[in-house]
Each structure stands twice: as structure tokens, then as C-alpha cells.
Design a protein around this motif. Structure first.
Motif, PDB file in Angstrom:
ATOM      1  N   GLU A   1       0.835  -1.209   0.000  1.00 45.14           N
ATOM      2  CA  GLU A   1       0.000   0.000   0.000  1.00 45.14           C
ATOM      3  C   GLU A   1       0.868   1.256   0.000  1.00 45.14           C
ATOM      4  O   GLU A   1       0.603   2.205  -0.741  1.00 45.14           O
ATOM      5  CB  GLU A   1      -0.902   0.019   1.234  1.00 45.14           C
ATOM      6  N   LEU A   2       1.884   1.254   0.831  1.00 40.92           N
ATOM      7  CA  LEU A   2       2.777   2.409   0.922  1.00 40.92           C
ATOM      8  C   LEU A   2       3.548   2.607  -0.377  1.00 40.92           C
ATOM      9  O   LEU A   2       3.745   3.741  -0.825  1.00 40.92           O
ATOM     10  CB  LEU A   2       3.736   2.248   2.110  1.00 40.92           C
ATOM     11  N   ALA A   3       3.969   1.519  -0.998  1.00 40.76           N
ATOM     12  CA  ALA A   3       4.695   1.606  -2.267  1.00 40.76           C
ATOM     13  C   ALA A   3       3.787   2.148  -3.371  1.00 40.76           C
ATOM     14  O   ALA A   3       4.190   3.027  -4.140  1.00 40.76           O
ATOM     15  CB  ALA A   3       5.249   0.238  -2.655  1.00 40.76           C
ATOM     16  N   ARG A   4       2.558   1.650  -3.420  1.00 41.10           N
ATOM     17  CA  ARG A   4       1.607   2.121  -4.441  1.00 41.10           C
ATOM     18  C   ARG A   4       1.290   3.604  -4.275  1.00 41.10           C
ATOM     19  O   ARG A   4       1.064   4.306  -5.261  1.00 41.10           O
ATOM     20  CB  ARG A   4       0.314   1.318  -4.363  1.00 41.10           C
ATOM     21  N   ALA A   5       1.275   4.058  -3.025  1.00 41.76           N
ATOM     22  CA  ALA A   5       0.974   5.462  -2.740  1.00 41.76           C
ATOM     23  C   ALA A   5       2.198   6.354  -2.905  1.00 41.76           C
ATOM     24  O   ALA A   5       2.123   7.554  -2.673  1.00 41.76           O
ATOM     25  CB  ALA A   5       0.437   5.597  -1.317  1.00 41.76           C
ATOM     26  N   GLN A   6       3.323   5.751  -3.293  1.00 35.35           N
ATOM     27  CA  GLN A   6       4.582   6.470  -3.481  1.00 35.35           C
ATOM     28  C   GLN A   6       4.988   7.225  -2.215  1.00 35.35           C
ATOM     29  O   GLN A   6       5.448   8.368  -2.271  1.00 35.35           O
ATOM     30  CB  GLN A   6       4.505   7.391  -4.690  1.00 35.35           C
TER      31      GLN A   6
ATOM     32  N   GLU B   1      11.155   7.525   4.566  1.00 34.48           N
ATOM     33  CA  GLU B   1      11.242   7.936   5.974  1.00 34.48           C
ATOM     34  C   GLU B   1       9.880   7.910   6.666  1.00 34.48           C
ATOM     35  O   GLU B   1       9.812   7.833   7.879  1.00 34.48           O
ATOM     36  CB  GLU B   1      11.895   9.308   6.095  1.00 34.48           C
ATOM     37  N   GLN B   2       8.823   7.975   5.904  1.00 36.51           N
ATOM     38  CA  GLN B   2       7.481   7.847   6.468  1.00 36.51           C
ATOM     39  C   GLN B   2       7.040   6.384   6.485  1.00 36.51           C
ATOM     40  O   GLN B   2       6.373   5.939   7.419  1.00 36.51           O
ATOM     41  CB  GLN B   2       6.489   8.672   5.663  1.00 36.51           C
ATOM     42  N   ALA B   3       7.412   5.636   5.456  1.00 32.76           N
ATOM     43  CA  ALA B   3       6.969   4.251   5.323  1.00 32.76           C
ATOM     44  C   ALA B   3       7.573   3.337   6.381  1.00 32.76           C
ATOM     45  O   ALA B   3       6.868   2.489   6.951  1.00 32.76           O
ATOM     46  CB  ALA B   3       7.314   3.722   3.934  1.00 32.76           C
ATOM     47  N   VAL B   4       8.846   3.502   6.657  1.00 31.82           N
ATOM     48  CA  VAL B   4       9.528   2.577   7.566  1.00 31.82           C
ATOM     49  C   VAL B   4       8.932   2.605   8.973  1.00 31.82           C
ATOM     50  O   VAL B   4       8.655   1.533   9.534  1.00 31.82           O
ATOM     51  CB  VAL B   4      11.059   2.810   7.558  1.00 31.82           C
ATOM     52  N   PRO B   5       8.695   3.768   9.571  1.00 28.41           N
ATOM     53  CA  PRO B   5       8.055   3.755  10.891  1.00 28.41           C
ATOM     54  C   PRO B   5       6.665   3.114  10.888  1.00 28.41           C
ATOM     55  O   PRO B   5       6.280   2.447  11.849  1.00 28.41           O
ATOM     56  CB  PRO B   5       7.978   5.235  11.276  1.00 28.41           C
ATOM     57  N   GLU B   6       5.926   3.299   9.801  1.00 28.86           N
ATOM     58  CA  GLU B   6       4.608   2.660   9.702  1.00 28.86           C
ATOM     59  C   GLU B   6       4.737   1.141   9.651  1.00 28.86           C
ATOM     60  O   GLU B   6       3.946   0.417  10.260  1.00 28.86           O
ATOM     61  CB  GLU B   6       3.857   3.174   8.483  1.00 28.86           C
TER      62      GLU B   6
END
Length: 75
Positions: free
Chosen positions: A13-18, A22-27
């Protein structure tokens, strides 16, 4: 659904949302609950899928997110 499945789906989901790394890893850290095994398994699932569908940029980006996550988790 296992924790690894949840982590894999969230990474996609995070990859698709580009999303920025630094935001994706904590999530993803939150999604895996700090459990390295879940992150490793999610990564393995994506690699296996990528082997059969090699032109999936989102999967490659999700793997990059998980690689960064694994660098931050204790071994």
C-alpha cells in the motif's frame, strides 16, 4: 491473516501510494510490532511473488522499505 501478511500488504500500500521511505519505515515498524520475523517473512513473500511477476515496481519498492526496516530492527 498473519503479522507477515499484514506487513506485506501495508508495504505494498505504501509503495503504491509512493510514500517517502522515511514515512513508510516507521509505519511498517508499527505494523510488525517490532518483530523481525514478521518483516523477514513479508520480504520473502514479496521476493517469491516478484520472481513470477518481475515487472512489479511497487513490489520492488515495498522490498526496499522492508530492507530499510530490517536494518533498523535488532538482529
Amino acid at each position: 491473516m498473519t503479522t507477515a501478511d499484514t506487513v506485506r500488504e501495508r508495504a505494498m500500500e505504501l509503495a503504491r501510494a509512493q510514500t517517502d521511505r522515511e514515512q513508510a519505515v516507521p509505519e511498517l515498524l508499527t505494523a510488525c510490532g517490532g518483530r523481525r520475523v514478521a518483516a523477514v517473512r513479508a520480504r520473502q513473500q514479496l521476493v517469491t511473488w516478484l520472481d513470477s511477476e518481475p515487472d512489479q515496481r511497487d513490489a520492488m519498492r515495498a522490498i526496499e522499505f522492508l530492507d530499510e526496516l530490517l536494518k533498523r530492527l535488532p538482529a
